[in-house]
Design a protein around this motif. Structure first.
Motif, PDB file in Angstrom:
ATOM      1  N   UNK A  31      93.648  40.692 -72.474  1.00 31.19           N
ATOM      2  CA  UNK A  31      92.452  40.074 -72.929  1.00 31.19           C
ATOM      3  C   UNK A  31      92.303  39.904 -74.405  1.00 31.19           C
ATOM      4  N   UNK A  32      92.701  40.629 -75.274  1.00 34.17           N
ATOM      5  CA  UNK A  32      93.054  40.273 -76.706  1.00 34.17           C
ATOM      6  C   UNK A  32      93.937  39.386 -77.190  1.00 34.17           C
ATOM      7  N   UNK A  33      94.925  39.326 -76.247  1.00 34.81           N
ATOM      8  CA  UNK A  33      95.854  38.158 -76.498  1.00 34.81           C
ATOM      9  C   UNK A  33      95.389  36.636 -76.255  1.00 34.81           C
ATOM     10  N   UNK A  34      94.489  36.904 -75.167  1.00 32.69           N
ATOM     11  CA  UNK A  34      93.890  35.461 -74.642  1.00 32.69           C
ATOM     12  C   UNK A  34      92.664  35.242 -75.355  1.00 32.69           C
ATOM     13  N   UNK A  35      91.863  36.236 -75.343  1.00 34.22           N
ATOM     14  CA  UNK A  35      90.193  35.674 -76.024  1.00 34.22           C
ATOM     15  C   UNK A  35      90.382  36.020 -77.428  1.00 34.22           C
ATOM     16  N   UNK A  36      91.301  36.777 -78.063  1.00 33.38           N
ATOM     17  CA  UNK A  36      91.184  37.198 -79.121  1.00 33.38           C
ATOM     18  C   UNK A  36      90.239  37.737 -79.849  1.00 33.38           C
ATOM     19  N   UNK A  37      89.693  38.979 -79.293  1.00 34.57           N
ATOM     20  CA  UNK A  37      88.570  39.743 -80.008  1.00 34.57           C
ATOM     21  C   UNK A  37      89.046  40.644 -81.160  1.00 34.57           C
TER      22      UNK A  37
END
Lengths: 457, 457
Positions: free
Chosen positions: B451-457
């Motif tokens: 999720x962090x890699x794709x959505x970058x939060x």
């Protein structure tokens, strides 16, 4: 292992396989025959299971049918199917002639419908052919499907001496004698005696005098799993099979029971892990997918259900976001407790140790769940308070939910297998993913319900 | 079931139990004896398992020791322990004298250390006593621990006629003859023959002429599970046990193997469900808690681990709260896939069908996981989009995470049992809660990482 018993110490090494492969490639039939002669047929089957199909068929065609018939029986079911597809009906018939009637019928039953007739018509021995046709009529999951027609039978009116003479002939066709069955003039089973009884008796005695009239038997239509349970419970090594008029039809031996037991145990183990259809590690991807994907889909729909529940309580995670981080804990605990409870019940049902005691079982699981639930709650209480700094009411919510979810999971895990069993469904399906999924969904629902009651969002 | 074979159709009804209870209460010994006489000892054991301790002991003391010895062997282990605690050393010794040596040794091995000597010293038959002492020296998980000393042994130099005479004496003590073992003058096992061979031979023939020198045997120190595998693989009904000098010590029969198989299967099934210590549905709450709580604690710590991970990614659920509702889906899928993979490997290891092929196994699991993962992702993609209105990148996150988690769970599930097996640990512990928990935690971590890699939060 001692040197004298090389068979028993058999280990399939890469070198050994390479040696066989080499000999096959060279078509060095004489050496290959000499080399394989040393091995037990079960070991040769293990070797063939690791060769490719052409190599395996080469070996099968090379060896004589007496050996290959036994090898065929020991091959992996998938490999046997492939090998049989590459043999002519006549070649299969030759193998089948070498086997005991029960194994012969099993092999033929595995063939596609149209090949069956072809193979049967190629069997030369008319008696063998008639017996195989008879055995094929029985469902494979019944006593009839397990029995062989080979047995030693004597009439009650014979003398010990006459009997010894006559059974010398019969016994030649029977691999292991176990019991000698005594019948009356209408072929009805009325007793049994052991070879030991016979050789320790006086030769002029009548069979009726020395035979034991207390003979256990099963009906030809009894279910295979009942036969397994009976032979296991009473420590029997062979049991005669009779029809409704008590006429002796055949007998089932312990080696077949051992095979059924092993298959059943593996099937149940796989079911509990969410795998159907008795697959093996080296089956095709397609077969393994068919066995595994349906159970993953059940889990997936459970996950979607859980998502809907959490979504439905979205008010909660705006006010009390800390609650959300405990979802995995609630879910894991519910799943684990459910599987534990159901496994114990499934096993109890299989062993016939829980009959009619549903309420006492449920009560016991309730107490057990309460004890486990309290133990876990106390630990979680400390951790949630000191590490995650939950408030008093938040901690209370988590602990009450944990205890409730554990109790509920235990009750669902106990109740579902018993319910299925009462309905005639195999209770073994009701463990693993099935129970885990139901408990996941219920568990999360109860968690939020309790949160709502305590925290009032 | 036919009427003639009432034993085989035995069912433990409440009426039957009530009848026995009534007779015990009335101390109507004569009627009780007459009533129980009709039943097989395994059935009486089933009845006693359902009576209370005083009633059971009353029945045991009433019946003669020939019957009660067999009943004792069939009782539930817990109940047997309780009954034995209420019998005097002399009474136990009387029971033990009636049993085959292997069963006798098993019973004595279950007694507390100090009672063992007391019971042994009360055994009158000196030979039986010496044999039991010898058998107690072997570890119960070895061939020595399974073997009985009762067997029929002949010397190679005897004639068939002489042999028949001599074995008439020996066979009386042996419940089932199976094979006759041939030894040389140093008591070393050199062959075997069957009773069938004997009765179909001519009386003047020498044993050496008709015996089969190709005799399988196991060493007295071989592991019990290897003996089970061997007897099963080679369809043996009895196997002789020898020492390092090939001297014949005893034999193991298939009925003991069937019991070991059943125990092993039940133990593995329970381990897979997160239950240790071979418990039964009717064990005490305390024993069941000891068997189940440790596994729940593993799950609990996994849940706490998952909570920490989610907490660590708290930035994510402020920006993308919808991600949180898919946590149960990710977790359930990871758990299910891991258990499936590990169960197949554990079974393969037990059957000796995966040796040294770790990388091909891992590769196969990878492909299988990819197929299953894509299938599930496509369905979830549709559902998440249409029902939960996830954005394009959110949907992508969920699907990529699902496929990755499934692949990783499959690899962990495959690798851990193989790793444990290489280290000499029973791979069966590496399924159920153990695999589920590791996959839960890893799965959630990977989910947020992706999720962090794709959505970058």
């Amino acid at each position: 292992m001692s040197e004298e018993n090389e068979n028993i110490g058999f280990e399939l090494t890469d070198e050994l396989l390479e040696q066989v492969r080499q000999l096959v490639e060279e078509q060095n039939d004489k050496e290959l025959q000499k080399f394989l002669e040393e091995f037990h047929y079960a070991d040769i089957a293990e070797i063939l299971d690791d060769l490719n199909l052409e190599e395996a068929i080469y070996v099968i065609k090379l060896l004589d049918s007496e050996t290959t018939a036994d090898i065929l029986m020991e091959l992996d079911e998938d490999n046997r199917e492939k090998v049989l597809r590459n043999l002519s009906a006549k070649e299969i018939a030759e193998e089948v002639e070498e086997l005991d009637t029960d194994d012969a019928a099993d092999i033929i039953a595995e063939l596609p419908e149209e090949r069956r007739h072809e193979v049967i018509s190629n069997i030369i021995d008319e008696e063998h052919k008639a017996i195989i046709k008879e055995l094929l009529l029985y469902d494979e999951d019944t006593a009839g499907g397990l029995m062989a027609k080979e047995l030693v039978k004597v009439y009650e009116t014979w003398t010990v001496a006459g009997c010894m003479r006559r059974i010398r002939g019969q016994a030649k066709d029977v691999t292991r004698v176990h019991s000698i069955y005594v019948v009356d003039k209408n072929e009805r089973l009325i007793g049994r005696l052991s070879l030991k009884d016979l050789i320790t008796a006086k030769s002029e005695q009548k069979i009726a005098e020395i035979s034991n009239s207390n003979v256990d038997s099963v009906n030809v239509h009894d279910e295979a799993e009942d036969v397994v349970r009976i032979m296991q419970k009473y420590d029997l090594e062979a049991i005669p099979v009779v029809d409704d008029d008590q006429v002796l039809l055949g007998r089932i031996t312990i080696d077949d029971i051992v095979d059924v037991m092993k298959e059943e145990a593996e099937k149940d183990y796989q079911l509990a892990a969410g795998i159907t259809g008795d697959v093996e590690a080296d089956d095709t991807i397609w077969r393994l997918t068919k066995a595994r994907l349906p159970w993953l889909l059940i889990g997936m729909f459970g996950g979607i259900g859980a998502a809907s529940i959490i979504n439905g309580f979205s008010g909660a995670f705006q006010k009390f976001p800390i609650l959300l981080i405990f979802i995995p804990l609630i879910q894991a605990t519910a799943g684990n407790v459910g599987v534990q409870s159901s496994a114990i019940v499934v096993q109890g049902l299989a062993n016939d140790t829980i009959d009619g005691k549903i309420f006492s079982r449920l009560f016991k699981e309730f107490i057990l769940a309460l004890v486990n639930g309290l133990a876990i709650s106390i630990i979680v209480l400390g951790i949630s308070h000191f590490i995650f700094h939950t408030s008093y009411f938040e901690s209370l919510t988590i602990c009450v939910a944990l205890v409730t979810v554990i109790i509920m999971a235990a009750i669902i895990g106990t109740f579902i297998p018993i319910f299925l069993d009462k309905r005639g469904v195999d209770a073994a399906v009701a463990t693993g993913p099935f129970i885990t999924t139901s408990n996941d969904v219920f568990g999360i629902f109860i968690y939020f319900l309790i949160a709502k009651m305590i925290l009032g969002f």
